[in-house]
Design a protein around this motif. Structure first.
Motif, PDB file in Angstrom:
ATOM      1  N   THR A  84      -5.226   3.641  -3.513  1.00  0.00           N
ATOM      2  CA  THR A  84      -4.673   4.036  -2.228  1.00  0.00           C
ATOM      3  C   THR A  84      -5.720   4.678  -1.317  1.00  0.00           C
ATOM      4  O   THR A  84      -5.801   4.371  -0.135  1.00  0.00           O
TER       5      THR A  84
ATOM      6  N   ARG B 181       2.328   1.916  -3.423  1.00  0.00           N
ATOM      7  CA  ARG B 181       1.331   2.516  -4.321  1.00  0.00           C
ATOM      8  C   ARG B 181       1.214   4.019  -4.069  1.00  0.00           C
ATOM      9  O   ARG B 181       1.054   4.803  -5.003  1.00  0.00           O
ATOM     10  N   GLU B 182       1.306   4.427  -2.815  1.00  0.00           N
ATOM     11  CA  GLU B 182       1.270   5.857  -2.500  1.00  0.00           C
ATOM     12  C   GLU B 182       2.461   6.576  -3.121  1.00  0.00           C
ATOM     13  O   GLU B 182       2.321   7.687  -3.637  1.00  0.00           O
TER      14      GLU B 182
ATOM     15  N   ASP C 273       1.764   6.905  -6.763  1.00  0.00           N
ATOM     16  CA  ASP C 273       0.773   7.965  -6.970  1.00  0.00           C
ATOM     17  C   ASP C 273       1.434   9.343  -6.854  1.00  0.00           C
ATOM     18  O   ASP C 273       1.136  10.256  -7.628  1.00  0.00           O
TER      19      ASP C 273
ATOM     20  N   PRO D 116       0.816  -1.230   0.000  1.00  0.00           N
ATOM     21  CA  PRO D 116       0.000   0.000   0.000  1.00  0.00           C
ATOM     22  C   PRO D 116       0.846   1.277   0.000  1.00  0.00           C
ATOM     23  O   PRO D 116       0.506   2.249  -0.658  1.00  0.00           O
TER      24      PRO D 116
END
Length: 66
Positions: free
Chosen positions: A50, A20-21, A24, A17
């Motif tokens: 996210t 992924r941030e 992003d 997770p």
């Protein structure tokens, strides 16, 4: 070791997770500085992964139909 390699090494250690941030955020920086031709809608979709759990909560259901 160049900066891209340092970023890669740090990102490898993160749980999925958080990785992924980071991804992003890289997309955000590209868009902010005009380095990407990715339409803004694609960036919004990337954020859903996210931020989905934050946006989709029972106490916020009142806003779902707006």
């Amino acid at each position: 070791m160049d900066i891209a390699e340092q970023i890669y090494q740090e990102a490898k250690r993160l749980p999925e997770p958080l990785s992924r941030e980071v991804l992003d955020f890289i997309g955000y920086l590209e868009a902010k500085h005009g380095l990407s031709d990715t339409p803004i809608e694609d960036l919004k979709k990337a954020q859903e992964t996210t931020l989905g759990p934050i946006w989709d909560t029972p106490e916020d259901e009142v806003w779902d139909d707006r």
